[in-house]
Design a protein around this motif. Structure first.
Motif, PDB file in Angstrom:
ATOM      1  N   TYR A  28      -5.716  -3.984  -0.078  1.00 55.35           N
ATOM      2  CA  TYR A  28      -5.976  -2.553   0.029  1.00 55.35           C
ATOM      3  C   TYR A  28      -5.151  -1.894   1.125  1.00 55.35           C
ATOM      4  CZ  TYR A  28      -9.258  -3.861   3.765  1.00 55.35           C
ATOM      5  OH  TYR A  28      -9.828  -4.378   4.891  1.00 55.35           O
ATOM      6  N   ASP A  29      -4.955  -0.588   0.956  1.00 52.08           N
ATOM      7  CA  ASP A  29      -4.231   0.209   1.938  1.00 52.08           C
ATOM      8  C   ASP A  29      -5.027   1.495   2.092  1.00 52.08           C
ATOM      9  OD1 ASP A  29      -2.480   1.410   3.576  1.00 52.08           O
ATOM     10  OD2 ASP A  29      -0.763   1.348   2.226  1.00 52.08           O
ATOM     11  N   THR A  30      -5.725   1.628   3.200  1.00 49.38           N
ATOM     12  CA  THR A  30      -6.618   2.780   3.345  1.00 49.38           C
ATOM     13  C   THR A  30      -6.407   3.444   4.692  1.00 49.38           C
ATOM     14  OG1 THR A  30      -8.335   1.410   4.308  1.00 49.38           O
ATOM     15  CG2 THR A  30      -8.427   1.718   1.947  1.00 49.38           C
ATOM     16  N   ARG A  40     -11.488   4.497   7.310  1.00 42.32           N
ATOM     17  CA  ARG A  40     -12.276   3.967   6.187  1.00 42.32           C
ATOM     18  C   ARG A  40     -12.159   2.445   6.070  1.00 42.32           C
ATOM     19  NH1 ARG A  40     -11.013   9.018   3.900  1.00 42.32           N
ATOM     20  NH2 ARG A  40      -9.000   8.343   3.129  1.00 42.32           N
ATOM     21  N   ASN A  41     -11.370   1.823   6.943  1.00 42.55           N
ATOM     22  CA  ASN A  41     -11.189   0.369   6.871  1.00 42.55           C
ATOM     23  C   ASN A  41     -12.505  -0.415   6.925  1.00 42.55           C
ATOM     24  OD1 ASN A  41      -8.512   0.360   6.457  1.00 42.55           O
ATOM     25  ND2 ASN A  41      -7.920  -0.071   8.561  1.00 42.55           N
ATOM     26  N   ILE A  57     -14.380  -0.341   3.475  1.00 41.51           N
ATOM     27  CA  ILE A  57     -13.801  -1.133   2.386  1.00 41.51           C
ATOM     28  C   ILE A  57     -13.901  -2.607   2.705  1.00 41.51           C
ATOM     29  CG2 ILE A  57     -11.465  -0.771   3.298  1.00 41.51           C
ATOM     30  CD1 ILE A  57     -12.099  -1.169  -0.358  1.00 41.51           C
ATOM     31  N   SER A  60      -6.059  -7.319   5.276  1.00 42.74           N
ATOM     32  CA  SER A  60      -6.455  -6.459   4.157  1.00 42.74           C
ATOM     33  C   SER A  60      -6.303  -7.187   2.823  1.00 42.74           C
ATOM     34  CB  SER A  60      -5.629  -5.179   4.157  1.00 42.74           C
ATOM     35  OG  SER A  60      -4.267  -5.516   4.036  1.00 42.74           O
ATOM     36  N   LEU A  63     -14.163   4.914  -1.024  1.00 42.74           N
ATOM     37  CA  LEU A  63     -12.788   5.320  -0.738  1.00 42.74           C
ATOM     38  C   LEU A  63     -12.508   6.756  -1.188  1.00 42.74           C
ATOM     39  CD1 LEU A  63     -10.586   2.223  -1.541  1.00 42.74           C
ATOM     40  CD2 LEU A  63     -11.587   2.925   0.623  1.00 42.74           C
ATOM     41  N   ASP A 121      -6.287   6.675  -0.524  1.00 47.90           N
ATOM     42  CA  ASP A 121      -6.320   5.216  -0.397  1.00 47.90           C
ATOM     43  C   ASP A 121      -5.930   4.541  -1.703  1.00 47.90           C
ATOM     44  OD1 ASP A 121      -7.439   5.727   2.094  1.00 47.90           O
ATOM     45  OD2 ASP A 121      -9.455   5.796   1.216  1.00 47.90           O
ATOM     46  N   SER A 122      -5.537   3.281  -1.576  1.00 44.25           N
ATOM     47  CA  SER A 122      -5.237   2.547  -2.806  1.00 44.25           C
ATOM     48  C   SER A 122      -5.688   1.101  -2.686  1.00 44.25           C
ATOM     49  CB  SER A 122      -3.745   2.587  -3.113  1.00 44.25           C
ATOM     50  OG  SER A 122      -3.043   1.932  -2.085  1.00 44.25           O
TER      51      SER A 122
END
Lengths: 87, 326
Positions: free
Chosen positions: A7-9, A13-14, A17, A31, A53, A58-59
């Motif tokens: 993930y890449d946020t 928000r880390n 997730i 991640s 998310l 984010d993705s």
């Protein structure tokens, strides 16, 4: 099926997730998560992820492996030990 | 068995805690491990384990049973989640079958026969041929469960003696002893039997059968689930005796896998991990199932047997306890 999730946020928000992923998968890098999921679990996981998310920013990437297959894992550097069911 | 989840085995003293709606295993001598709660089917704790209310709440929500084995590897007890597959009809049918001396004795007979068959298959077909025919004769003539168990004991005693001839000196059993096991061989058998019992309990909990209503063993004997004692009877030789003979034959078991005293023995920390690994791998081995027409893991055989017994109680379908067919 075996899945690898990346993930890449946004930094704030880390934790959210991270917490969601920990419920379903083994944490292998900051991640990156991997583990075994059933189809139903994957759908539930997706719903949970979408809840926490902001999908406009984010993705999350999910790599799935066909049932029965398990990816070979090459380890370079100071890697956490591979997830095991004997502790 | 259903669900994609796995069994987790705890081989060193640890504390299970709840973190982020999931599990974290804390150990003294190693880093903490996060375990995703959805990946856990059940937990077999082979070493001292601490847990608290919030963990139990989470485990209950995810229907995860925890089986605890004692210091010597005997089954110590379980944390069972509230019953999921309840069916009064099945329990009543099971009680009816168990209460009728004729039908329950028939089941008990077939269990003893199947168990002895598996022992003979695993240990030595030729040398146990005679004891097995004697046993079959006494099964036919037996009039009560106590008779049957006595006859089985006699057969087992000759089986233990034959096993001794195939083991190195330091692993020899010299008769079965439990709580605590007297020597290394007995410690191994106790340990694997404890694990098998726990696996069968998990399997029985997936069916609506009542784990306390049994056919061969007395009801709730020694604070155990008697039905599980009944069903694990056939699977113990498949795991314990077979693994002992195989691992001894391959010279895989070493003296440092055991802590031995003058009159008791147990697995050492290294030995415990080693044996648990071997048992885990063995439960994952698959065989071609004749009627299902697909490969079935040993673990699933336990569940299939519990299901067959359910069907026997409900529909009167013939119940043939598990026999090694390969």
């Amino acid at each position: 099926m075996y899945v690898v999730v990346v993930y890449d946020t946004l930094a704030e928000r880390n934790p959210k997730i991270l917490r969601t992923c920990r419920k379903y998968l083994h944490h292998v890098q900051r991640s990156v998560f991997e583990g075994q999921l059933s189809d139903a679990q994957l759908r539930r996981f997706q719903a949970d992820v979408e809840n926490v998310l902001d999908l406009g920013y984010d993705s999350v990437l999910v790599y799935t492996f066909p049932p029965g297959a398990s990816p070979q894992r090459l380890e370079w550097g100071a890697v956490e030990p591979a997830p095991t069911d004997i502790l | 068995m259903p669900a994609a989840a796995r069994t987790y085995w705890l081989t060193s003293p640890c504390r299970i805690r709840r973190k982020d709606e999931s599990l974290i295993i804390e150990r003294d001598n190693a880093a903490n491990v996060h375990v995703p709660v959805t990946d856990v089917r059940d937990i077999v704790a082979c070493a001292e384990t601490d847990l608290n209310t919030s963990v139990v709440a989470l485990l209950n929500r995810h229907r995860i049973n925890v089986h605890l084995l004692s210091y010597y590897g005997d089954y110590a007890g379980s944390l069972l989640t509230s019953e999921t597959s309840t069916s009064g009809e099945t329990v009543l049918a099971q009680a009816r079958v168990a209460q009728d001396p004729h039908t329950s004795l028939a089941i008990a007979r077939s269990i003893v026969d199947a168990c002895a068959f598996n022992v003979r298959r695993v240990v030595d077909r030729k040398l146990l041929n005679r004891p097995y025919t004697v046993l079959q004769e006494s099964i036919k003539n037996s009039t009560s469960q106590a008779h049957l168990m006595g006859a089985e004991g006699t057969f087992r005693r000759s089986a233990w003696e034959v096993i001794d001839t195939k083991l190195p000196d330091w692993l020899q059993l010299g008769g079965r002893s439990r709580r605590p096991p007297k020597n290394a061989g007995n410690a191994f058998i106790s340990y694997v039997n404890g694990i098998t019992y726990a696996r069968v309990l998990t399997a029985v909990r997936l069916t609506p059968l009542h784990s306390g209503i049994a056919f061969l063993h007395g009801t709730m004997e020694r604070q155990r689930h008697s039905l599980v004692l009944d069903l694990s009877e056939m699977f113990k030789p498949l795991m314990a005796e077979r693994l002992l003979l195989r691992m001894a034959g391959r010279n895989q078991l070493k003296e440092h896998h055991f802590d031995r005293d003058t009159n008791q023995a147990m697995l050492s920390d290294a030995g415990r991990k080693f044996v648990v690994q071997a048992v885990r791998d063995e439960f994952a081995v698959t065989v071609a199932h004749r009627t299902l027409g697909r490969n079935v893991a040993y673990d699933e055989l336990l569940y299939l047997d519990a299901l067959a017994l359910t069907r026997h109680c409900l529909e009167g379908a013939a119940y043939k306890p598990f026999r090694i067919w390969w």
